[in-house]
Design an enzyme around this catalytic site. Structure first.
Site, PDB file in Angstrom:
ATOM      1  CB  THR A 175      -0.871   0.054   1.411  1.00  0.00           C
ATOM      2  OG1 THR A 175      -1.743  -0.975   1.214  1.00  0.00           O
ATOM      3  CG2 THR A 175      -1.500   1.272   1.582  1.00  0.00           C
ATOM      4  NE  ARG A 203      -8.958  -7.128   3.731  1.00  0.00           N
ATOM      5  CZ  ARG A 203      -8.062  -6.475   3.621  1.00  0.00           C
ATOM      6  NH1 ARG A 203      -7.523  -5.808   2.528  1.00  0.00           N
ATOM      7  NH2 ARG A 203      -7.245  -6.240   4.994  1.00  0.00           N
ATOM      8  CG  ASP A 206      -5.507  -0.519   7.165  1.00  0.00           C
ATOM      9  OD1 ASP A 206      -5.383  -1.465   6.422  1.00  0.00           O
ATOM     10  OD2 ASP A 206      -4.424   0.054   7.338  1.00  0.00           O
TER      11      ASP A 206
HETATM   12  N1  ASP Z   1      -3.546  -2.247   4.966  1.00  0.00           N
HETATM   13  C1  ASP Z   1      -3.781  -2.748   3.571  1.00  0.00           C
HETATM   14  C2  ASP Z   1      -5.096  -3.481   3.475  1.00  0.00           C
HETATM   15  O1  ASP Z   1      -5.076  -4.446   4.493  1.00  0.00           O
HETATM   16  C3  ASP Z   1      -2.747  -3.752   2.929  1.00  0.00           C
HETATM   17  C4  ASP Z   1      -1.404  -2.974   2.784  1.00  0.00           C
HETATM   18  O2  ASP Z   1      -0.974  -2.282   3.603  1.00  0.00           O
HETATM   19  O3  ASP Z   1      -0.750  -3.430   1.882  1.00  0.00           O
HETATM   20  O4  ASP Z   1      -6.161  -3.664   2.809  1.00  0.00           O
END
Ligand code: ASP
Length: 317
Positions: A175, A203, A206
């Protein structure tokens, strides 16, 4: 009176990032992308632009860079689709905008920002959010445009491995996010993601949730998170860092470390955050092997790092 410092930090995800896994070429591409994104955000701050403009510009560049799990290069869902989430928040007035589970929008961070500025809402999802973005003339791309071979191979690998049992790929988060303070002392935070590889059932993690993956309040700090989203939602991580600062008066570095390396770690939640306060102090704690990160500190020093053993630059306040 001393001039209000400007500073910016960005991340491109935290996870099991090992030197031998990454490969020199990919590592170099990632470092270059991080550097150009943090420079672009900082240039805006230098010209007297707002922290909101700076974080949006940095995230936009990372969304366009195929190395990261946001925009082009997003992970693939169980059905091989790209479904993206993004959010942005202003620490000045707590204005916020977010989109979740959107398809085809080239830069989801721009859609999130328009939700904040051009709608009475904070979060729009799915087809409704796409219609909103289309009506606001945002650029769209075909599903295939977002998909890289790296992500196609990753999905196949997950599906054929033990990880399929958990239905989500947990060993790799990438992310993207940014936090900044501008000349007026205003804080802002932004986060954008394709979520977790092999996700199903709509789904959402956060990243688009204000308080979990993104939060900003001039009174305390601005935070953008990366990691196993379910844990960040349960522990309201971004807001918790801001709230602890407000309640305890403890400094940013200590507070962010407490939440990432104690609360989250004890709960089994992998990941990290980048955070900044009004004095331009930056902290980038993570409890994984690495986190793609970069910053331009208040003293103008550039920092680009991936692994845990790369010592960060922390100027004296
Ligand atoms: N936090 C992100 C999620 O759970 C994933 C990530 O940080 O790559 O969707």
């Amino acid at each position: 009176m001393a001039e209000q410092p400007i500073a910016i930090a960005i991340h491109g995800g935290a996870g099991t990032i090992e030197r031998d896994q990454l490969g020199t070429e990919r590592e170099q591409a990632i470092r270059t992308a991080l550097e150009s994104a943090v420079n672009a955000g900082h240039a805006i701050l230098e010209e007297g632009g707002s922290s909101l403009d700076a974080v949006a510009a940095a995230v936009r560049i990372l969304e366009d860079a195929p190395e990261f799990n946001a925009g082009r290069g997003s992970v693939l869902t169980n059905q091989g689709r790209v479904e993206m989430d993004a959010s942005i928040m202003s620490g000045k007035n707590l204005d916020a905008g977010a989109v979740a589970s959107v398809r085809g929008i080239r830069n989801p961070i721009e859609a999130a920002r328009l939700v904040m500025t051009d709608s009475p809402h904070v979060m729009l999802i799915g087809e409704g959010a796409e219609t909103f973005a289309r009506n606001r003339q945002l650029q769209f791309e075909d599903d295939e445009w977002f998909k890289t071979d790296f992500r196609r191979d990753q999905l196949e690998e997950i599906k054929s491995s033990d990880q399929a049992a958990t239905q989500l790929s947990e060993d790799w988060y990438s992310t993207v996010g940014a936090v900044a303070v501008d000349r007026d002392g205003n804080l802002a935070a932004a986060t954008s993601t394709g979520g977790m590889a092999n996700k199903r059932w709509g789904r959402v993690g956060d990243s688009p949730i204000i308080g979990a993956g993104t939060y900003a309040n001039n009174r305390t700090c601005a935070v953008s998170a990366t990691g196993h989203g379910e844990f960040f939602i349960r522990h309201v991580v971004a807001y918790d860092i801001c709230a602890r600062m407000a309640y305890t008066g403890k400094p940013l570095v200590e507070t962010a470390d407490e939440v990432v390396n104690e609360v989250l770690k004890d709960a089994g939640g992998n990941g990290g955050v980048i955070a900044i306060d009004q004095h331009g102090r930056i902290t980038m704690p993570f409890n994984t092997a690495g986190m793609y990160r970069a910053a331009i500190h208040g003293d103008g020093q550039l920092e680009v790092a991936i692994y845990a053993d790369e010592k960060g630059h922390s100027p004296e306040p």
